[in-house]
Scaffold this motif. Structure first.
Motif, PDB file in Angstrom:
ATOM      1  N   PHE A  98       0.805  -1.223   0.000  1.00  0.00           N
ATOM      2  CA  PHE A  98       0.000   0.000   0.000  1.00  0.00           C
ATOM      3  C   PHE A  98       0.838   1.275   0.000  1.00  0.00           C
ATOM      4  CE2 PHE A  98      -3.188  -2.957   1.768  1.00  0.00           C
ATOM      5  CZ  PHE A  98      -4.157  -2.767   0.807  1.00  0.00           C
ATOM      6  N   LEU A  99       2.051   1.202   0.572  1.00  0.00           N
ATOM      7  CA  LEU A  99       2.790   2.444   0.762  1.00  0.00           C
ATOM      8  C   LEU A  99       4.119   2.480   0.022  1.00  0.00           C
ATOM      9  CD1 LEU A  99       2.142   2.612   4.605  1.00  0.00           C
ATOM     10  CD2 LEU A  99       0.927   3.870   2.843  1.00  0.00           C
ATOM     11  N   GLY A 141       7.028   2.357  -2.996  1.00  0.00           N
ATOM     12  CA  GLY A 141       7.141   3.314  -4.088  1.00  0.00           C
ATOM     13  C   GLY A 141       7.413   2.677  -5.426  1.00  0.00           C
ATOM     14  N   TRP A 161       7.287  -0.887  -8.264  1.00  0.00           N
ATOM     15  CA  TRP A 161       6.745  -2.168  -8.702  1.00  0.00           C
ATOM     16  C   TRP A 161       7.852  -2.861  -9.475  1.00  0.00           C
ATOM     17  CZ3 TRP A 161       2.485  -5.231  -8.384  1.00  0.00           C
ATOM     18  CH2 TRP A 161       2.345  -6.225  -9.345  1.00  0.00           C
ATOM     19  N   SER A 172       4.425  -2.716  -5.092  1.00  0.00           N
ATOM     20  CA  SER A 172       3.576  -1.653  -4.559  1.00  0.00           C
ATOM     21  C   SER A 172       2.500  -1.290  -5.575  1.00  0.00           C
ATOM     22  CB  SER A 172       4.405  -0.417  -4.249  1.00  0.00           C
ATOM     23  OG  SER A 172       3.529   0.655  -3.996  1.00  0.00           O
ATOM     24  N   LEU A 184       0.976   1.536  -5.681  1.00  0.00           N
ATOM     25  CA  LEU A 184       0.869   2.975  -5.948  1.00  0.00           C
ATOM     26  C   LEU A 184       1.261   3.387  -7.370  1.00  0.00           C
ATOM     27  CD1 LEU A 184       1.898   4.507  -2.521  1.00  0.00           C
ATOM     28  CD2 LEU A 184      -0.360   4.165  -3.474  1.00  0.00           C
ATOM     29  N   LEU A 199      -1.527   2.366  -9.560  1.00  0.00           N
ATOM     30  CA  LEU A 199      -2.712   3.201  -9.347  1.00  0.00           C
ATOM     31  C   LEU A 199      -2.528   4.535 -10.060  1.00  0.00           C
ATOM     32  CD1 LEU A 199      -5.364   3.044  -7.814  1.00  0.00           C
ATOM     33  CD2 LEU A 199      -4.271   4.231  -5.920  1.00  0.00           C
ATOM     34  N   TRP A 200      -1.308   5.054  -9.981  1.00  0.00           N
ATOM     35  CA  TRP A 200      -1.035   6.329 -10.647  1.00  0.00           C
ATOM     36  C   TRP A 200      -1.281   6.206 -12.151  1.00  0.00           C
ATOM     37  CZ3 TRP A 200      -0.834  11.263 -10.742  1.00  0.00           C
ATOM     38  CH2 TRP A 200      -0.135  11.933 -11.749  1.00  0.00           C
ATOM     39  N   PHE A 244       6.098   6.667 -11.640  1.00  0.00           N
ATOM     40  CA  PHE A 244       5.384   7.914 -11.376  1.00  0.00           C
ATOM     41  C   PHE A 244       5.951   8.941 -12.332  1.00  0.00           C
ATOM     42  CE2 PHE A 244       5.326   5.817  -7.225  1.00  0.00           C
ATOM     43  CZ  PHE A 244       3.975   5.881  -6.939  1.00  0.00           C
ATOM     44  N   THR A 255      -8.423  -4.750  -4.825  1.00  0.00           N
ATOM     45  CA  THR A 255      -8.391  -3.290  -4.770  1.00  0.00           C
ATOM     46  C   THR A 255      -9.226  -2.701  -5.902  1.00  0.00           C
ATOM     47  OG1 THR A 255      -6.096  -3.624  -4.118  1.00  0.00           O
ATOM     48  CG2 THR A 255      -6.830  -1.357  -4.435  1.00  0.00           C
TER      49      THR A 255
END
Lengths: 265, 438, 503
Positions: free
Chosen positions: C242-243, C245, C247, C258, C260, C263-264, C440, C479
């Motif tokens: 979940f937290l 930074g 993958w 991760s 995130l 998801l971004w 990201f 998720t």
């Protein structure tokens, strides 16, 4: 009824506000209004009466060209306001409707605040130069609509939260706010209870001071109470038009008499 | 009050009218963009996909020398079977040599390299013909061979002499040969029925790949969906629309159904993988599993449309049936359901069309990435044997390296869209034909 | 065993159906006989007596069969779990791995015996040293990951044994239940018996079962993902999921997994898609519902809706092979807008797969979705509001902007949320058009990856359902499910309250 400005038998075109000549309306193949001539005077209340489907509302909607919004509707003939043909191609219906306001059968406040409901017309027509002026216009309209005292403390509350009678007076105030010269009312009390109806009728009587009011109504009593002139429509024809007193006491046409005495309608 | 003429437009109204025109233009532009995108999409599909229905063939006379194919000369089928496709290679080389000797073409290439313009399946094609009819041995037979994917691309302007500089599968000299053969009329493009009926092929033979077997896979899945989703969906709708009491359980079911209709399809794939394959041990890649997953996915659509058509049957019909003493159940099954049937059918066809084009869940249950070379013989085999489906096959081709497969992917889309258009057309016709206004 | 064909569930089901048909005939005949051949003396129509018997014979028996089929694999697993050596099971997570090996060996033995490659004697001979079994089973088409260990073979044999025995018990129980039901109903077939009421109650039960299947599906979705997700979190720290930074799955272990960055990528692509679809869809809906004549509506609406009926694989191909290369021509090396000069010779776009590619194409796909939902919602705004505005002298566009749209706003927000949920869950367009790099970045011309693409890539190909790199897909799926479910619930709630407002 006092203050009838003209003798009934002498309608003079030059003093009339609205003058219709040979108006025909078709909905697709249906001939809804047949060759109607009528002269409506300034600063009077004129009532259109007749059984349902007789064309009275259709004719009313011709006067501010609301029928334009219906695709299949065609209007022929001439309707003059202050001597100008409103169906002239040069006329913008938007400008016309600012001059000829309308109040509808069911109260239809916008889902906005009371203030925004009334300010809507002045805003789109650019009648106010600043906020103070707009406030003034709104207040004046609400006062003339005889609803100011009830809503002055909650101008930002939604208009849909008012009672039926209040909503209808708000709609009248909304129509007045654009400074029209003619006010069309399409059965304005049919969705209201008797007390609210009485309030609105009282208001209509006051409005006569400034406007030419045309009201369509189902109720003969209402026509007798509020109007000075009455037109009786039947099956798309204008059967009889004259002083309200005369129509209700000594009608000339047998159809009018049948309707008034309750035999048809 | 200022007294203005209605016949003269004031400046403000003119300005407002301009804003009006602009606003309308935005709307027209939006619709225009939508239409344009549709046009671009459809023209892309048609212009890039129609090529797949045409394939380059080379007509070549091959002498099926008995010395090579049946050394014992007994025409014993077992002996002939022992000769592998490798053994047919020399025959092809001889055929090309003969072609050069006859003077029909001129080339400095070795005959072995000349054979490189043919599909790698050419030998198998000869072998199949011989096994089917051993009497051909010893004769000279004229074969229509598929040209290799590169040659086909050259004829379709996908492959150019510049693009093959570093290509070891084809050389410029081979293309010279192709030009000569084309001029001689022995090599050219023809309608290729095998694209519609055939099976997928390996990476090296794009020219032989077809949609047929995956079409069967899709058909099998649709059978499963129809057999399960229609009765279950109709039963659920009848309960919810006609019998369910208004309480919190019914509410939960209703909210559930509308939510299921919006759950991403890939989630249904995960469900299928976890439940049908990992837990229930149904076979991987089987159309049965695909059908089950698509059934769950299509159910909400069918329930929603079925309920709408049940709702459109006026209550007076139910009252009339109840009035002559029918039970509630009889009024529903004898009167309401038959009247709602056309609407239910229309909704089902549209649901099936949706399921037919769905790809994502099929990826998770393994309906991609392998080649089912033969179609199934029986329904059970069709349901249980690994297979692909039309959209999964298209995806598979889109992922391959050779651009020759892209053309087939577009061609596959044409076939898929033909099915979808037909289904939707039937649905529209049904609605037109049986639509009833109460 | 001569009766072994009854072990096949399909045969068993057919047998039960045959019993049901026999019951139908028997009960109908008995009821008629007892009424002296006069159907008018019966409480219900004669067919209902037959249907009662058929129902009693088939439904409970088939129900037991289905439940049995679902539970038997689990029971067998529980039975063989104690047979596995503690040392092998002790390591967390490997028990399911061994179990899947056992299952494959058992399956392989079944096939081998059926094909005659192996027989009970030769299997017994393998017990001490089953190392040749891998090759034998490969010969019948069952590939194993490693050589078979003796305890695996023993467990597999036990599993086969139990399976065969329970199959027979199952057949017995199911047939008994069917016969009992049949007998009960035939005995009850009497003119006074209210057969129709019984049949109708039975049909009602079937209808209710069908309706609750929707709930069952949801439960299945949630359960299947929750268990595997828990499994994942027991092997991989939730903090990283979940937290974290980055993958970076690594099949040799030590992966960084991760959500995130995924998801971004998902949200970024969905945002671009909505940026395309919402204005175009909304304006198209406004034009079609407020301005267009009936002829134009009749043509334009279905044409736009074709865009919604095109399968997503087509859009994926369109993104990969048409839109992507086109954008590279414009923004890539040598393109008109590549900005190479400003970026030290580095073109804006380097490959066909990029956020912008997937976003644009997804936007096209969503246009009809937004437009038809908005169209419905705009049409639900009462005509009286429009009349009120026209009556005050407003132009149509003023009416739309100041009255219709504000009134329709909640519904339109709901429609946009539904479209967003569609975009987040969309798979094929991003699998083919978005790329595979988790990062990201704010640059829409770069390739990025999404939740759905990673689910596909982690669960396809050779997967090992015990490793966190595979199991993470279930956590991602869960998720995604919660995310889209949340959006749908909110959107449906908004739309529903909106509709009620004007009803």
């Amino acid at each position: 009824m006092q203050d009838i400005p003209q003798t009934s038998e002498a309608p003079v075109a030059s003093t009339s506000k609205i003058s219709a000549k040979g108006v025909q309306v078709y909905y697709g193949d249906n001939h809804a209004i047949k060759d109607v001539d009528v002269e409506i005077e300034d600063k009077t209340v004129t009532a259109f009466i007749g059984p349902s489907g007789c064309g009275k509302s259709t004719f009313l909607r011709c006067i501010n060209r609301m029928n334009d919004t219906i695709d299949i509707c065609r209007v022929q003939g001439q309707i003059l306001i202050d001597g100008e043909d409103i169906y002239d191609p040069a006329v913008d219906p938007v400008q016309l409707r600012a001059k000829v306001g309308m109040v509808f059968q069911k109260p239809n406040p916008f889902p906005k605040s009371i203030y925004d409901n009334v300010a809507y017309g002045p805003r789109i027509h650019g009648l106010a130069r600043n906020k103070a002026e707009l406030d003034e216009i709104v207040e004046k309209a609400l006062r003339r609509g005889a609803i100011w005292n009830e809503v002055k403390d909650r101008l930002q509350a939604p208009g849909t939260g008012l009672s039926g009678g209040q909503q209808q007076r708000l709609c009248i105030a909304r129509a007045i706010a654009t400074e029209p010269e003619v006010l069309l009312m399409d059965e304005p009390c049919s969705a209201l209870d008797p007390i609210a109806t009485a309030q609105v009728e009282e208001l209509i009587d006051e409005l006569r001071q400034n406007y030419s009011v045309v009201i369509v109504t189902h109720s003969m009593q209402q026509a007798a109470r509020v109007s000075q002139r009455t037109a009786f429509f039947h099956l798309g024809n204008l059967v009889e038009f004259g002083d309200t007193d005369k129509i209700f006491t000594t009608p000339e046409d047998p159809r009018t008499e049948s309707y008034i005495t309750g035999r048809i309608g | 009050m200022t007294h203005t003429s209605l016949l003269k437009q004031d400046a403000r109204t003119a300005k407002r009218n301009r804003a009006e025109t602009r606003f309308q233009a935005y709307g027209l532009i939006a619709i225009g963009i939508g239409m344009l995108m549709l046009m671009v999409l459809l023209t892309t599909i048609v212009s890039r996909g129609t090529g797949a229905f045409q394939q380059t063939f080379l007509t070549l006379d091959v002498t099926l020398a008995a010395a090579k194919l049946d050394k014992k000369g007994e025409r014993n089928i077992e002996d002939i079977k022992k000769v592998s496709t490798f053994g047919y290679k020399p025959l092809l080389v001889d055929a090309f040599e003969a072609l050069v000797e006859s003077g029909a073409v001129q080339s400095d290439l070795k005959p072995k390299d000349m054979a490189g313009i043919l599909s790698k399946g050419a030998e198998a094609q000869m072998r199949d013909a011989v096994l089917a009819d051993p009497t051909l041995i010893g004769q000279t037979v004229s074969f229509d061979f598929l040209a290799s994917g590169r040659v086909d691309g050259y004829l379709k302007d996908r492959v150019t002499r510049e693009s093959i500089v570093n290509d070891k599968n084809i050389s410029s000299e081979q293309l010279d040969l192709v030009d000569q053969m084309r001029d001689a009329g022995v090599l050219g493009k023809k309608f290729n029925i095998a694209f519609i009926t055939g099976s997928d092929s390996s990476d090296a033979r794009p020219e032989a790949a077809g949609m047929g077997v995956s079409m069967v896979g899709s058909l099998m899945m649709m059978l499963v969906v129809l057999a399960l989703a229609l009765p279950i969906g109709v039963a659920a709708s009848i309960y919810l629309e006609e019998f369910a009491p208004k309480n919190w359980i019914t509410d939960i079911i209703e909210v559930n159904i509308s939510n299921l209709a919006a759950v991403p399809s890939i989630v249904f794939g995960i469900l299928g993988l976890a439940v049908f394959i990992n837990y229930m041990h149904l076979p991987n890649s089987a159309p049965l599993v695909g059908g089950l997953v698509l059934t769950l996915m299509t159910l909400p659509t069918i329930i929603i449309s079925t309920r709408a058509s049940l709702k459109s049957v006026p209550p007076s019909i139910r009252d009339a049936a109840l009035g002559v003493g029918a039970s509630k159940m009889q009024s529903v099954f004898h009167h309401v359901l038959p009247l709602a049937a056309p609407g239910i059918l229309t909704g089902t066809i549209i649901g099936l069309a949706q399921a037919l084009g769905e790809t994502a869940p099929l990826l998770l249950i393994g309906m991609v990435g392998f080649i089912a070379s033969n179609g199934p013989e029986t329904i059970t085999e069709g349901l249980m044997n690994p297979n692909s489906a039309m959209p999964a096959q298209i995806y598979e081709w889109a992922k391959r390296a050779d651009p020759a497969f892209y053309e087939r992917a577009w061609g596959g889309i044409i076939i898929l869209l033909v099915f979808l258009i037909t289904m939707n057309f039937i649905a529209v016709m049904l609605r037109r034909r049986f639509e009833r206004r109460w | 065993m001569p009766l072994s064909f009854l072990g096949n569930p399909l045969t068993l089901a057919l047998l039960v159906l045959a019993l049901a048909i026999a019951g139908y005939a028997l009960a109908r005949g008995r009821a008629m006989a007892r009424a002296g051949g006069d159907a008018r003396k019966l409480h219900s129509l004669p067919n209902y007596y037959g249907m009662t018997a058929a129902m009693f014979a088939a439904v409970p028996a088939l129900g037991v069969l289905v439940i049995w089929l679902l539970t038997q694999p689990m029971m067998i697993q529980n039975a063989i779990l104690p047979m596995l050596p503690v040392a092998a099971v002790g390591e967390r997570g490997t028990d399911s791995l061994i179990l899947s090996d056992v299952n494959r060996v058992a399956e392989g033995l079944n096939i081998a015996v059926a094909q005659g490659v192996l027989d009970p004697q030769s299997i017994a001979a393998l017990r001490e040293d089953p190392s040749t079994l891998r090759k034998t089973l490969a010969g019948v088409g069952v590939a194993l990951g490693s050589d078979v260990e003796p305890f695996v073979l023993a467990a597999a044999e036990r599993a086969r044994d139990l399976d065969a025995r329970w199959d027979m018990i199952r057949a017995g129980v199911v047939i008994l239940i069917a016969l009992a039901g049949l007998l009960l109903a035939v005995r009850a077939a009497d003119p006074a018996f209210r057969a129709r009421n019984v049949v109708e109650r039975g049909i009602m039960a079937l209808l209710i079962t069908a309706a609750s299947l929707a709930i069952l599906t949801t439960v299945g979705i949630v359960l299947s993902m929750v268990f595997e997700s828990l499994n994942f979190f027991s092997q991989h720290p939730w903090q990283d999921f979940f937290l974290g930074g980055s993958w970076a799955p690594n099949f040799r272990g030590n992966s960084e997994l991760s959500i995130l960055p995924l998801l971004w990528g998902t949200l970024y692509i969905s945002f671009i898609a909505l940026l395309v679809a919402v204005p175009i869809g909304l304006f198209a809906a406004i034009y079609l519902s407020e301005y267009a004549g009936s002829k134009m509506r009749a043509i334009a609406k279905p044409l736009l809706e074709i865009l919604a009926g095109i399968p997503t694989i087509v859009y994926g191909l369109f993104a990969l092979l048409t839109v992507g290369p086109f954008l590279v021509d414009v923004f890539g090396a040598g393109g008109a807008l590549s900005m190479e000069g400003l970026r030290d010779g580095d073109p804006l776009m380097s490959g066909a797969t990029a956020v912008i590619t997937a976003g644009l194409v997804m936007g096209i796909m969503l246009i009809p979705f937004v437009s038809s939902l908005s169209d419905d919602i705009i049409n639900a705004v009462p005509q009286s509001l429009r009349d009120g505005s026209y009556g005050l002298g407003a132009t149509p566009s003023e009416t739309i902007r100041n009255v219709v749209l504000p009134a329709a706003l909640p519904g339109i927000v709901g429609a946009i949320l539904l479209a967003a949920s569609r975009a987040i869950g969309e798979t094929m367009i991003v699998v083919l058009g978005a790329g595979a790099i988790a990062r990201f970045s704010g640059n829409p011309f770069e390739a990025m990856t999404t939740i759905t693409t990673r689910i596909v890539s982690q669960l396809t190909g050779d997967t090992d359902f015990a490793s966190p790199e595979t199991l993470v897909a279930f956590a991602l799926g869960l998720t995604l499910f919660i995310l889209t479910l949340g959006l749908n619930v909110i959107a449906l709630y908004i739309v529903r309250t909106y509709r009620e407002q004007y009803e």
